[in-house]
Design an enzyme around this catalytic site. Structure first.
Site, mmCIF file in Angstrom:
data_model
loop_
_atom_site.group_PDB
_atom_site.id
_atom_site.type_symbol
_atom_site.label_atom_id
_atom_site.label_comp_id
_atom_site.label_asym_id
_atom_site.label_seq_id
_atom_site.Cartn_x
_atom_site.Cartn_y
_atom_site.Cartn_z
ATOM 1 N N ASP A 39 0.975 -0.817 0.106
ATOM 2 C CA ASP A 39 0.228 0.067 0.084
ATOM 3 C C ASP A 39 1.308 0.919 -0.086
ATOM 4 O OD1 ASP A 39 -2.348 -1.865 0.299
ATOM 5 O OD2 ASP A 39 -2.828 -1.043 2.436
ATOM 6 N N LYS A 61 -0.533 -8.057 -2.504
ATOM 7 C CA LYS A 61 -1.715 -8.146 -2.195
ATOM 8 C C LYS A 61 -2.095 -6.358 -2.564
ATOM 9 C CE LYS A 61 -4.050 -6.918 1.864
ATOM 10 N NZ LYS A 61 -4.345 -5.588 1.715
ATOM 11 N N THR A 62 -3.298 -6.070 -4.112
ATOM 12 C CA THR A 62 -2.627 -4.405 -4.200
ATOM 13 C C THR A 62 -3.489 -3.324 -4.176
ATOM 14 O OG1 THR A 62 -4.164 -5.289 -6.216
ATOM 15 C CG2 THR A 62 -1.208 -5.019 -5.894
ATOM 16 N N ASP A 93 -7.146 -6.094 -3.987
ATOM 17 C CA ASP A 93 -7.623 -6.190 -2.444
ATOM 18 C C ASP A 93 -9.490 -5.349 -2.968
ATOM 19 O OD1 ASP A 93 -9.058 -5.615 -0.315
ATOM 20 O OD2 ASP A 93 -7.641 -5.462 0.957
ATOM 21 N N LYS A 95 -12.616 -5.032 -2.607
ATOM 22 C CA LYS A 95 -13.825 -5.325 -1.151
ATOM 23 C C LYS A 95 -14.696 -4.532 -2.581
ATOM 24 C CE LYS A 95 -11.325 -4.376 2.223
ATOM 25 N NZ LYS A 95 -9.548 -4.595 1.794
ATOM 26 N N ILE A 99 -24.409 -4.397 -7.081
ATOM 27 C CA ILE A 99 -25.323 -5.082 -7.106
ATOM 28 C C ILE A 99 -24.399 -5.425 -8.400
ATOM 29 C CG2 ILE A 99 -27.948 -4.137 -6.537
ATOM 30 C CD1 ILE A 99 -27.228 -2.959 -9.315
ATOM 31 N N ASN A 101 -24.607 -6.079 -11.440
ATOM 32 C CA ASN A 101 -24.372 -5.865 -13.381
ATOM 33 C C ASN A 101 -23.362 -4.768 -12.882
ATOM 34 O OD1 ASN A 101 -24.498 -5.197 -15.826
ATOM 35 N ND2 ASN A 101 -25.211 -2.847 -15.293
ATOM 36 N N THR A 102 -23.316 -3.847 -11.771
ATOM 37 C CA THR A 102 -22.060 -2.631 -11.247
ATOM 38 C C THR A 102 -20.631 -3.014 -11.094
ATOM 39 O OG1 THR A 102 -24.202 -1.941 -10.486
ATOM 40 C CG2 THR A 102 -22.074 -0.663 -9.833
ATOM 41 N N TYR A 221 -3.372 -6.835 15.541
ATOM 42 C CA TYR A 221 -2.274 -7.776 14.838
ATOM 43 C C TYR A 221 -2.087 -9.258 16.040
ATOM 44 C CZ TYR A 221 -0.513 -3.744 11.752
ATOM 45 O OH TYR A 221 -0.354 -3.122 11.278
#
Length: 270
Positions: A39, A61-62, A93, A95, A99, A101-102, A221
């Site tokens: 990140d 992971k980006t 990542d 997330k 819906i 279609n979006t 953590y």
């Protein structure tokens, strides 16, 4: 034998998902279950860190939308080159939480064209099964059998005050059951079950640290041994690898070895 104690190679042999099969085999061959979370906000730092950490990880992971100078040609094409050079897979990542279609449009189009380069992405369960179907359709329309895609559902988070627990987590598990091949597992803090119904979900866990217990901004953590013993397959580490005063080469080796030794203990190989 439970999923928890099978080796990665054994799980690769029987898994329904080509993405999971590839990832398990990669983990076994590189002897790593470390995912580096990169990140940072410039392409230069992003690629430099990945080049340093690449030898120690199975997955990068980006959060591609935080890179200020992003372009497909200068950011993604070199990223794909590094994935071939160091033999790791890519997890965006994103997330997704809309819906079907979006999310399909967000996945395949726009500036980032995530489906064209990310082996794995993830989604919240809040909008129901449609998020899985929309993303799966997007993957089918933009990739080939030679470049399969997979989805993780967000079942649990590592932040203080997270609402992703209890009934929400269980409903997310039910959504994951809707597609055995495309949904490869969860972002979670523990094993999410499913073995008795024939599911073998990958569990990827953020918030893993060898030194710190929190960051003052809500992150908590847990230790490598702690998460792996409760069902984690892949440990996700970010600032612990390259934060202030940390050498990515030293920390990459340290976390890789800690994660692999915890896996060997869990599977009775150590």
């Amino acid at each position: 034998m439970t999923v928890n104690t099978k080796t990665y190679s054994e799980r690769a042999e029987t898994h329904a998902s080509p993405v999971a099969q590839r990832l398990f085999r990669l983990m076994e061959s590189k002897k790593t279950n470390l995912c580096a979370s990169i990140d940072v906000d410039t392409t230069k730092e992003f690629l430099e860190l990945i080049d340093k950490l690449g030898p120690y990880v199975c997955l990068i992971k980006t959060h591609i939308d935080i890179i200020n100078d992003f372009s497909y040609e200068s950011t993604i094409e070199p990223l794909l080159g590094l994935s071939r050079k160091h033999q790791f897979m890519i997890f965006e990542d994103r997330k997704f939480a809309d819906i079907g279609n979006t999310v399909k449009k967000q996945y395949i189009g726009g500036v980032y064209k995530i489906s064209s380069w990310a082996d794995i992405t993830n989604a919240h369960g809040v909008t129901g099964n449609g998020v899985v179907e929309g993303l799966k359709q997007g993957a089918k329309e933009t990739t080939t059998n030679q470049e399969p895609r997979g989805l993780l559902m967000l079942a649990e988070l590592s932040s203080v005050g997270s609402l992703a627990y209890g009934e929400y987590s269980q409903k997310t598990v039910e959504i994951a059951k809707s597609d055995k091949e495309f949904v490869v597992g969860f972002i979670a803090q523990r094993d999410m079950g499913g073995q008795e119904e024939g599911f073998d979900w990958l569990i990827m866990t953020p918030g893993v640290g060898l030194d710190d217990k929190g960051d003052g901004l809500g992150q908590q953590y847990r230790t490598v041994d702690e998460v792996v013993s409760t069902g984690t397959d892949i440990i996700i580490v970010g600032r612990g690898l390259f934060g202030k005063g940390r050498d990515p080469d030293i920390e990459g080796k340290r976390y890789r070895d800690a994660g692999w030794n915890a896996y060997l203990k869990k599977t009775g190989q150590l």
